[in-house]
Design an enzyme around this catalytic site. Structure first.
Site, mmCIF file in Angstrom:
data_model
loop_
_atom_site.group_PDB
_atom_site.id
_atom_site.type_symbol
_atom_site.label_atom_id
_atom_site.label_comp_id
_atom_site.label_asym_id
_atom_site.label_seq_id
_atom_site.Cartn_x
_atom_site.Cartn_y
_atom_site.Cartn_z
ATOM 1 N N ASP A 175 -3.431 1.339 12.779
ATOM 2 C CA ASP A 175 -2.498 2.571 13.019
ATOM 3 C C ASP A 175 -2.843 3.331 14.171
ATOM 4 O O ASP A 175 -2.393 4.324 14.290
ATOM 5 C CB ASP A 175 -3.045 3.556 11.936
ATOM 6 C CG ASP A 175 -1.975 3.347 10.649
ATOM 7 O OD1 ASP A 175 -1.276 2.385 10.525
ATOM 8 O OD2 ASP A 175 -2.075 4.300 9.638
ATOM 9 N N GLY A 222 0.744 -1.231 0.159
ATOM 10 C CA GLY A 222 0.271 0.032 -0.117
ATOM 11 C C GLY A 222 0.690 1.161 -0.050
ATOM 12 O O GLY A 222 1.981 1.031 0.170
ATOM 13 N N LYS A 282 -10.475 6.714 9.814
ATOM 14 C CA LYS A 282 -11.133 6.820 8.520
ATOM 15 C C LYS A 282 -10.856 5.672 7.783
ATOM 16 O O LYS A 282 -10.521 4.474 8.396
ATOM 17 C CB LYS A 282 -10.318 7.748 7.624
ATOM 18 C CG LYS A 282 -8.857 7.376 7.352
ATOM 19 C CD LYS A 282 -7.613 8.294 6.747
ATOM 20 C CE LYS A 282 -6.516 7.940 6.866
ATOM 21 N NZ LYS A 282 -5.463 8.831 6.285
ATOM 22 N N VAL A 321 -3.042 -7.067 8.727
ATOM 23 C CA VAL A 321 -4.225 -7.213 8.389
ATOM 24 C C VAL A 321 -4.607 -7.651 7.086
ATOM 25 O O VAL A 321 -4.390 -6.765 6.235
ATOM 26 C CB VAL A 321 -5.194 -6.388 8.830
ATOM 27 C CG1 VAL A 321 -6.368 -6.406 8.725
ATOM 28 C CG2 VAL A 321 -4.845 -6.047 10.673
ATOM 29 N N ASN A 352 -8.184 3.087 7.513
ATOM 30 C CA ASN A 352 -7.647 2.568 8.639
ATOM 31 C C ASN A 352 -8.582 1.621 9.309
ATOM 32 O O ASN A 352 -8.267 1.154 10.499
ATOM 33 C CB ASN A 352 -7.236 3.722 9.866
ATOM 34 C CG ASN A 352 -6.116 4.478 9.527
ATOM 35 O OD1 ASN A 352 -5.009 3.823 8.614
ATOM 36 N ND2 ASN A 352 -5.890 5.654 9.798
ATOM 37 N N ASP A 374 -6.709 9.594 13.584
ATOM 38 C CA ASP A 374 -7.113 9.514 12.286
ATOM 39 C C ASP A 374 -7.818 8.345 11.962
ATOM 40 O O ASP A 374 -7.391 7.456 11.082
ATOM 41 C CB ASP A 374 -5.392 9.133 11.531
ATOM 42 C CG ASP A 374 -5.298 9.545 10.279
ATOM 43 O OD1 ASP A 374 -6.382 10.260 9.794
ATOM 44 O OD2 ASP A 374 -4.246 8.981 9.634
#
Lengths: 185, 1028
Positions: free
Chosen positions: B227, B90, B208, B164, B211, B206
């Protein structure tokens, strides 16, 4: 609030000392902005130096963009900052070419590769230095146009001179610098 | 040396202009004399100029910057600490993510996140270490663990995390067509994870979709929040120096950022920021969209993005769904339902839950994640949720905020706002708020009044367009009454509401009520906050301006002076409130005829704006144009025209052709052209103003009416009586209906319509309208009101025109008395009324009285306006011109010569007026040949612009006839004398001395022309006249 915005506000309030702080801050911001923008792009992507200056201005001065006084200071600083960035880059490239240190310097942000024939740029910079000593007003005009990418009309407004005067200055400055560079080579 | 450099430059520039090489070298020979070095330098530069080509020229500078990226990127196979990179899985804005293999102390696969940007690695690691213990304590099935952090060889920080293998939550939901309940259940698990972290003291910062990954365990979806701890470690302290880096990261996903995060205010981010971000995630799960579009946020730049996140109210999820159009079918389909059902499902509970998490003020959000979870659970269990529909106060506040951005509003809205404002403030204060909230509250009220005054009323006023215009007034009246005694304990609130009401009344033209409210507001403000408080000064200014509109210009002056002094002490000199106060005071002086004072203020304002705010600031045209109006009032028409034209030019550029101020300026310029007889230009501009106002204000606004009236009046002046009638009638009827019969605009159009009827010889109707106007103005506006004076003036002139001189004299005398009383004996308007009186005496044939009054007027004018005022000079010239026409050469000579000298001094030799004066002197001194051509032109202009039977046109006719007579050109003189007699019959009393004298002249002319028969005929007529 960013540092530059902060300083621009101080200038706006009439704090003359803030003007001195502007150049390093703008210099810093331009480099960071360039690095950041490029970090989001695919490798090999390019940015236009003058577009970068304008984008920096819009981002940093944002809502206060109408303010004339801080705009003037910003672009003056941006022109100077861009000149330094380009010249440093040209010097570094030249060093590298002549077997300078290939190891990446302790650049914090990113390594900016600037694609201008570096000899031309360095010669211009030399000439411009001399010209600045002799005729700072016209040299400023050149910096605003060439390094900050302003149009002649915009630059004239910044310097508080008429369009006609700006045209005269421009012609003279161009001839002077061209002559100087050719003499030097 | 420096001088030489200057020479070089000057010569270089001049030489460049020379068209040819020969001319250039000739010039250089001359300019450089024998200075060879100078010449060679200039030539070198000229050569450089020619050869420079596109050197430095545009396109200005095309340097491109690239980043040397390859060297910065780790490759699969590289070893980083104990990890071996396997493949990149990623890439985000801030980091690359690799799948990596850890070999010791245990062998496992991990996700390795390597931060892209050069941050201060030591600090990142230090911050991570600080939280490492807390992170280690997190143990939750829905949280992906962070194992470790370290530094790569290139000096960048990295994080090792539980690997993950999953899909981003939003994608998972859509791909598997999860319905709303399923989505909510999944979301509750996410909440549980975040709640767990919060209990361990970890804020994610963070949250979102990227995440939150969903993996499958035994076929069941399990969301994993990844994260944790990373956002905090990588967020540098929010010093100004580092804000850019933050910005760079933040701009990656601004749509999930809470207002306090966007603020960078140094306010500590706490668990409620995560609640906000969870709310956005929920919003997206329900509607398929975030409240604010990320691309749009990013496109708008830093400041605007902050502003949106901080201030812009998101649409409720159900409302958002209803705006999606065709896309909605798809969205509903992903949720296994139909568009209608989806909206229905979301409306109510879920709307409220989401909106509660998205409150800008974090104290209004859920206090903890489990409160949010519980509410969602309640919804799923069909129990009433904690989040309810917003309270009334809340709704009003929201309503106001929303309306702020839209222009459309109605009378009801305005009334609601005002009543709502009262309700809001009342409730606030019964809610046992601390006393010092008063100030805060006053600020809120001020925001509301600003809004009412500026946004709703000031710019568009469309709500006054409703035919129930009067209902606004009744709402306002009701609001006014509600106020009485309601705020005995909180006077400041009353004061601020009264300020709002006062301004609203003022905008509607109801000055009396405006005055009452503002006066009360001022008293309270003064008492509570002192005379130098901003609100006190603002009130004072508004009240002053209202007094001006009520015709009490002395009161206006003293209030505005006090306000201005206070503002000068307490505000910055370029403050808009102050500058406008200055502008208004100047208008008061214009009204008082104190043009020098007025001019001084406008010039001061202009100077400040130019110096402080820049040469193109939108206020500049306002001040320039006001200055133009001052010059126009002083009959300094050329200066006025120059300024107003320039102001118009700037205003068109800065505010657009249909800016309110632009339209005002266009009207004034049109009026000025009309005065100057430039009818085509005048018509074009006046019509443009009318069209513009129709568009901007709608058909039923006082300014639109004023424009209709102006165009109508212009048509009348230009002889288009029928068009004039239509417009004026329409204007009068509408304005009476909407603004009331005593409104200035109504009375203006009424009187103009009356004059038009007079032109059309419909005397009865004219008289009736005028008397009605007078009656209304006297009764409703008062004896001393300027509209009363203007009605008297119109009536007087009307009787004068139909030769009912006694009545005319009565009305005009009364008008003069009012002016003397209200404006003083030296006001230009008073002087004009005196001049009118003198003319009336003249028309009645009372030459002696006319002369005495005329001379008195001139003397006072000279004293009041000065020797050099165009008005003084004009009067001087007019009187001299009349003396000349009746053959009183000595008096004529003194006056005409003096006028000529004055005009030469002030206007210069070539000015139109100077040339007319010169012509008069030439004529007076017998230089007929020289005087004749110009006099013909002047007379032509007077016939057209002033009217053929105006006394001064008559004087010119008679003078030109006299000139031809003296030249012996009888055939030219004859028709002029006859024209005089015909025209004068309409305006001068029968048997007027000048009529008699002209008949006498005609007789003499025929005798000299040797036409005895004609001479005899006129002698008979003369005898007949004298006998009568």
């Amino acid at each position: 609030m960013s540092n530059v915005t902060h300083i621009l506000n101080a200038i706006q309030r009439g704090d003359a000392r803030a003007v001195d702080e502007l150049l390093p801050a703008v210099y810093d911001e331009l480099r960071r902005l360039a690095a950041w923008k490029l970090s989001r792009e695919k490798p090999g992507q390019t940015l236009q130096a003058t577009a970068l200056v304008h984008e920096a201005y819009i981002r940093l001065a944002g809502e206060k963009a109408e303010n004339w006084r801080s705009r003037t200071h910003f672009f003056a600083a941006a022109a100077e900052a861009m000149r330094r960035i380009l010249v440093e880059n040209a010097r570094r490239k030249k060093r590298l070419r002549h077997g300078g240190n290939l190891h990446r310097a302790e650049m914090q942000d990113a390594d900016l590769m600037i694609d201008v024939p570096c000899d031309d740029l360095l010669a211009l910079d030399e000439a411009l230095k001399k010209f600045t000593a002799e005729d700072p007003a016209k040299a400023n005009l050149v910096k605003l146009r060439y390094f900050a990418g302003l149009t002649l009309a915009q630059a004239a407004e910044m310097l508080g001179i008429s369009r006609a005067t700006a045209e005269r200055y421009w012609s003279y400055a161009r001839a002077w610098l061209f002559d100087q560079i050719n003499k030097g080579s | 040396m420096h001088d030489k450099e200057n020479d070089i430059e000057t010569i270089y520039n001049a030489a460049r202009q020379k068209p040819s090489g020969t001319e250039r070298s000739a010039y250089l020979d001359k300019a450089c004399c024998n200075d060879a070095s100078l010449r060679s330098r200039v030539e070198a530069l000229l050569k450089a100029d020619e050869e420079a080509g596109s050197f430095l020229e545009s396109p200005p500078f095309e340097a491109t910057i690239t980043i040397d990226k390859a060297s910065m990127v780790e490759q699969p196979g590289d070893n980083i600490g104990p990890y071996k990179l396997l493949e990149r899985i990623g890439e985000g804005g801030m980091a690359y993510v690799y799948m990596a293999e850890q070999r010791e102390p245990i062998r496992r696969r991990v996700a390795l996140k390597i931060i892209k940007l050069g941050m201060d690695t030591r600090q990142v690691i230090a911050r991570f270490e600080a939280e490492r213990q807390a992170l280690a304590m997190m143990d939750h099935p829905n949280i992906a663990k962070v194992f470790d952090a370290g530094t790569t060889e290139t000096g960048r920080p990295y994080f090792a995390m539980e690997l993950v293998k999953g899909v981003i939550i939003t994608e998972y939901c859509d791909n598997n067509k999860l319905n709303t309940r399923e989505r909510l259940r999944l979301f509750i698990q996410v909440c549980n994870a975040v709640q767990h972290a919060h209990q361990k003291g970890i804020i994610h910062r963070d949250i979102k979709p990227t995440n939150v990954m969903v993996t499958l365990h035994d076929g069941k979806p399990v969301p994993k929040v990844i994260d944790f701890g990373i956002a905090k470690a990588t967020s540098q302290r929010l010093t100004e120096k580092t804000v850019f880096t933050r910005y760079a990261q933040m701009i990656g996903t601004p749509e999930y950022m809470s207002p306090e995060q966007a603020e960078f205010s140094g306010l500590d981010i706490d668990t409620r920021s995560d609640i906000y971000s969870l709310g956005i995630l929920l919003y997206e799960l329900l509607t398929g969209a975030t409240p604010f579009d990320g691309d749009q946020l990013r496109a708008k730049g830093y400041g605007e993005m902050q502003r949106i996140i901080r201030e812009s109210e998101p649409l409720k999820p159900s409302t958002r769904l209803s705006t999606m159009g065709d896309a909605l079918t798809d969205i509903a389909d992903h949720r296994k339902t139909s568009p209608d059902l989806l909206a229905k499902l979301v409306r109510g509970d879920l709307d409220w839950i989401v909106m509660k998490t998205l409150e800008k003020d974090r104290t209004r959000r859920y206090e903890a994640v489990n409160a949010l979870t519980k509410d969602i659970q309640r919804h799923l269990d069909n129990e009433p949720v904690e989040a309810g529909p917003p309270s009334t106060i809340y709704r009003i506040r929201k309503f106001i905020e929303k309306r702020r951005r839209t222009v459309a509003a109605t009378a009801t809205i305005a009334a609601l706002l005002i009543i709502g404002l009262i309700a809001t403030t009342t409730l606030y204060f019964t809610a046992d708020r601390a006393r010092n909230e008063a100030e805060h509250q006053a600020k809120i009220s001020r925001a509301v009044s600003d809004f009412l005054r500026d946004d709703l009323l000031g710019s568009a006023d469309p709500w006054r367009g409703r035919t129930q215009g009067t209902s606004v007034i009744s709402f306002l009246d009701a609001a006014s009454r509600q106020l009485e005694g309601k705020f005995a304990d909180e006077p400041l609130i009353e004061a601020s509401i009264r300020l709002t009401l006062g301004s609203t009344y003022w905008h509607l033209g109801h000055y009396k009520q405006a005055e009452k409210n503002l006066k009360r507001s001022l008293d309270i403000h003064r008492k509570q906050l002192g005379s130098e408080d901003f609100n006190t000064l603002l009130c004072m200014r508004e009240l002053g301006w209202v007094n001006q509109h009520l015709g009490d210009s002395r009161q206006a002056e003293s209030l505005l002076i006090e306000a201005l002094d206070g503002m000068k002490r307490t505000l910055k000199e370029e403050d808009g409130t102050l500058l406008y106060c200055m502008g208004w005071l100047s208008w008061v002086y214009i009204d008082q005829g104190q043009y020098h004072q007025a001019e001084r203020l406008q010039l001061e304002g202009l100077e400040v704006i130019r110096r402080k705010l820049g040469p193109e600031h939108p206020w500049i045209p306002s001040f320039m144009y006001s200055l133009g109006v001052i010059y126009k009032a002083q009959q300094r028409f050329d200066e006025a025209e120059k300024l107003i034209t320039e102001a118009l030019d700037i205003s068109r550029r800065t505010r657009g052709d249909q800016g309110i101020e632009t339209l005002n300026i266009i009207s004034q310029l049109g009026d000025l052209y009309s005065t100057k007889g430039r009818y085509e230009d005048a018509e074009r501009l006046l019509t443009e103003a009318l069209e513009g106002r129709r568009k901007v204000y709608g058909l039923e606004h006082p300014d639109t009416f004023a424009s209709m009236d102006a165009v109508g009046w212009f048509y009348r002046r230009n002889g288009k009586l029928q068009q004039a009638g239509q417009l004026l009638e329409q204007c009068y009827n509408k304005s009476r209906e909407l603004l009331g019969s005593e409104h200035g605009v109504t009375l203006d159009s009424m009187l103009h319509l009356a004059v038009l009827r007079q032109d059309q010889a419909q005397y009865e109707q004219a008289e009736e309208l005028m008397k009605e106007a007078l009656r209304i103005s006297r009764a409703k506006r008062g004896e001393d009101d300027n509209m009363t004076a203007w009605s008297l003036n119109t009536l007087g002139k009307f009787y004068e025109a139909i030769k009912k001189y006694d009545q005319a004299q009565t009305y005009l005398n009364e008008e003069l008395e009012i002016k003397r009383r209200t404006l003083g004996g030296e006001h230009p308007d008073t002087l004009e009324a005196m001049g009118n009186g003198a003319l009336l005496y003249y028309k009645r044939g009372k030459i002696d009285q006319a002369e005495v009054l005329g001379i008195e007027t001139l003397q006072i004018t000279r004293r009041a306006l000065g020797e050099d005022s165009p008005i003084t000079l004009r009067l001087m010239h007019a009187l001299g011109w009349w003396y000349l026409s009746i053959g009183r050469a000595t008096e004529a000579e003194t006056l005409l010569t003096e006028a000529l000298e004055g005009r030469r001094r002030i206007l210069g030799e070539n000015h139109h007026d100077t040339r007319i004066s010169a012509l008069a002197v030439d004529f007076q001194q017998g230089r007929y040949d020289k005087a004749e051509p110009l006099l013909v032109k002047v007379l032509e202009h007077q016939r057209r612009v002033d009217g053929p039977d105006e006394p001064f046109t008559l004087f010119s006719i008679r003078n030109l006839a006299l000139l031809y007579h003296k030249q012996g050109r009888y055939d030219k003189a004859e028709p002029l004398l006859i024209e005089f007699l015909e025209n004068s019959r309409r305006v001068l009393v029968d048997g007027h001395p000048d009529t008699v004298a002209v008949m006498n002249e005609l007789t003499k002319l025929y005798e000299a022309w040797e036409k005895p028969l004609k001479a005899e005929e006129w002698r008979a007529k003369l005898r007949e006249t004298q006998n009568r």
